[in-house]
Write a protein that holds these residues in place. Structure first.
Motif, PDB file in Angstrom:
ATOM      1  N   PRO A  42      17.708  77.084  55.671  1.00 27.85           N
ATOM      2  CA  PRO A  42      17.195  76.606  56.826  1.00 27.85           C
ATOM      3  C   PRO A  42      18.079  77.862  57.998  1.00 27.85           C
ATOM      4  N   PHE A  43      19.640  77.431  56.956  1.00 27.19           N
ATOM      5  CA  PHE A  43      20.565  78.285  57.930  1.00 27.19           C
ATOM      6  C   PHE A  43      20.253  79.345  58.402  1.00 27.19           C
ATOM      7  N   ILE A  44      20.109  80.430  57.371  1.00 27.93           N
ATOM      8  CA  ILE A  44      19.426  81.711  57.150  1.00 27.93           C
ATOM      9  C   ILE A  44      18.268  81.987  58.095  1.00 27.93           C
ATOM     10  N   ASP A  45      16.991  81.536  58.084  1.00 28.40           N
ATOM     11  CA  ASP A  45      16.180  80.747  59.434  1.00 28.40           C
ATOM     12  C   ASP A  45      16.495  80.892  60.722  1.00 28.40           C
ATOM     13  N   ASN A  46      17.559  79.764  60.778  1.00 25.42           N
ATOM     14  CA  ASN A  46      18.592  79.801  62.264  1.00 25.42           C
ATOM     15  C   ASN A  46      18.979  80.893  62.553  1.00 25.42           C
ATOM     16  N   LEU A  47      19.586  81.604  61.750  1.00 29.10           N
ATOM     17  CA  LEU A  47      20.574  82.817  61.765  1.00 29.10           C
ATOM     18  C   LEU A  47      19.305  84.196  62.574  1.00 29.10           C
ATOM     19  N   ASN A  48      18.360  84.227  62.099  1.00 26.25           N
ATOM     20  CA  ASN A  48      17.576  85.347  61.784  1.00 26.25           C
ATOM     21  C   ASN A  48      16.897  84.779  63.356  1.00 26.25           C
ATOM     22  N   LYS A  49      15.835  83.448  62.929  1.00 27.74           N
ATOM     23  CA  LYS A  49      14.628  82.969  64.232  1.00 27.74           C
ATOM     24  C   LYS A  49      15.562  82.517  65.793  1.00 27.74           C
ATOM     25  N   TYR A  51      19.295  82.940  66.606  1.00 26.49           N
ATOM     26  CA  TYR A  51      21.022  83.365  67.155  1.00 26.49           C
ATOM     27  C   TYR A  51      20.747  85.197  66.930  1.00 26.49           C
ATOM     28  N   LEU A  52      19.910  85.484  66.094  1.00 23.83           N
ATOM     29  CA  LEU A  52      20.177  87.251  66.145  1.00 23.83           C
ATOM     30  C   LEU A  52      18.892  87.097  67.555  1.00 23.83           C
ATOM     31  N   ARG A  53      17.889  86.830  67.258  1.00 20.92           N
ATOM     32  CA  ARG A  53      16.729  86.939  68.086  1.00 20.92           C
ATOM     33  C   ARG A  53      17.251  86.895  69.775  1.00 20.92           C
ATOM     34  N   ARG A  54      17.641  85.515  70.053  1.00 21.11           N
ATOM     35  CA  ARG A  54      18.025  85.537  71.141  1.00 21.11           C
ATOM     36  C   ARG A  54      19.315  86.399  71.680  1.00 21.11           C
ATOM     37  N   ASN A  55      19.783  86.736  70.853  1.00 21.39           N
ATOM     38  CA  ASN A  55      21.680  87.787  70.873  1.00 21.39           C
ATOM     39  C   ASN A  55      21.609  88.811  71.107  1.00 21.39           C
ATOM     40  N   ARG A  56      19.936  89.826  71.018  1.00 22.32           N
ATOM     41  CA  ARG A  56      19.278  91.024  70.789  1.00 22.32           C
ATOM     42  C   ARG A  56      19.950  91.675  71.827  1.00 22.32           C
ATOM     43  N   ARG A  57      19.473  91.185  73.061  1.00 21.13           N
ATOM     44  CA  ARG A  57      20.116  91.756  74.770  1.00 21.13           C
ATOM     45  C   ARG A  57      21.604  92.083  74.535  1.00 21.13           C
ATOM     46  N   SER A 129      18.386  72.151  67.864  1.00 22.33           N
ATOM     47  CA  SER A 129      17.308  71.641  66.896  1.00 22.33           C
ATOM     48  C   SER A 129      16.555  71.394  67.450  1.00 22.33           C
ATOM     49  N   VAL A 130      16.746  69.807  68.803  1.00 22.77           N
ATOM     50  CA  VAL A 130      15.639  69.774  69.728  1.00 22.77           C
ATOM     51  C   VAL A 130      14.815  70.814  70.906  1.00 22.77           C
ATOM     52  N   SER A 131      15.633  71.916  70.741  1.00 21.21           N
ATOM     53  CA  SER A 131      14.908  72.808  71.997  1.00 21.21           C
ATOM     54  C   SER A 131      14.412  74.018  70.468  1.00 21.21           C
ATOM     55  N   ARG A 132      14.507  73.893  69.265  1.00 19.50           N
ATOM     56  CA  ARG A 132      13.871  74.930  68.818  1.00 19.50           C
ATOM     57  C   ARG A 132      12.712  74.065  68.471  1.00 19.50           C
ATOM     58  N   GLU A 133      12.615  73.219  67.958  1.00 18.84           N
ATOM     59  CA  GLU A 133      11.367  72.242  67.951  1.00 18.84           C
ATOM     60  C   GLU A 133      10.272  72.393  68.938  1.00 18.84           C
ATOM     61  N   ILE A 134      10.903  72.013  70.234  1.00 18.86           N
ATOM     62  CA  ILE A 134       9.944  71.743  71.512  1.00 18.86           C
ATOM     63  C   ILE A 134       9.233  73.507  71.213  1.00 18.86           C
ATOM     64  N   VAL A 135      10.247  74.290  71.704  1.00 19.96           N
ATOM     65  CA  VAL A 135       9.218  75.670  71.111  1.00 19.96           C
ATOM     66  C   VAL A 135       8.374  75.666  70.292  1.00 19.96           C
ATOM     67  N   ALA A 136       8.864  75.145  68.774  1.00 20.49           N
ATOM     68  CA  ALA A 136       7.921  75.774  68.141  1.00 20.49           C
ATOM     69  C   ALA A 136       6.543  74.728  68.077  1.00 20.49           C
TER      70      ALA A 136
END
Length: 216
Positions: A42-49, A51-57, A129-136
């Protein structure tokens, strides 16, 4: 050393990492290897989906400003620490990862990290965590309605019982909506009905034969 940063995404992923390290050491010291490994995926999922995605710019911006540098330092620290956690479990992969990140010597001569308790921010972890759940959940609704994410929608409405201060602008951007409405319990009743079901297996341990009466 933990990178010095004021960026909320950096602080969040560092906090998540420290929570993983704390759990990992506790369970590994008790020889509960399978339990120790559970939060890593789950941590790697957080990192990929997230942290990295929101940091692209931020990562691909021109030049190297202090914010961009702190992002790179944070990512390097997270991956290097992860290689040390994985060393007893995935020895060859962890060794390559460690060396590719510029580690000196062998990862198997490194000590397993201790959690930096001061860097754990439970409120921030809950917020994301809550933000990600809402978006999902909003993505799930889109999928069922066959509406692609790149199509902006007018309003996203939701109710949460979690006591957390959400960043609505982040949720807007991730869900691709123009407005957000936070519903009350009364407003939610127009869209959904609460149903309570008894988990017979769990309740049965305490109440035995009374379970059937509880279900009724």
């Amino acid at each position: 050393a933990i990178p010095k940063t004021e960026n909320e995404l950096d602080l969040w992923i560092i906090s998540e990492l420290q929570s993983v390290v704390k759990h990992f050491r506790t369970e590994l010291d008790a020889y509960n290897i399978e339990v120790a490994l559970r939060p890593i995926a789950p941590f790697i999922d957080n990192l990929n989906k997230w942290y990295l995605r929101r940091n692209r710019r931020r990562f691909w911006a021109n030049g190297l400003n202090p914010d961009k540098q702190s992002g790179y330092e944070t990512l390097h620290y997270v991956l290097l620490t992860l290689s040390k956690l994985l060393a007893p479990i995935c020895p060859f992969f962890a060794e390559k990862m460690f060396r590719d990140l510029g580690g000196s010597g062998s990862v198997h001569l490194e000590l397993i990290p201790h959690a930096r308790e001061k860097s754990i921010n439970s409120d921030l972890e809950k917020k994301v965590s809550v933000s990600r759940e809402i978006v999902a959940l909003s993505a799930g609704i889109r999928a069922r309605a066959k509406i692609k994410l790149r199509q902006p929608l007018e309003t996203l409405s939701f109710l949460t019982t979690e006591k957390v201060e959400l960043d609505l602008e982040v949720i807007k951007a991730e869900a691709n909506v123009k407005n957000i409405t936070i519903l009350t319990e009364a407003e939610l009743s127009k869209f959904a009905t609460k149903i309570i079901r008894v988990n017979a297996r769990m309740v049965g341990k305490k109440f035995g034969k009374k379970v059937q009466a509880l279900i009724k």
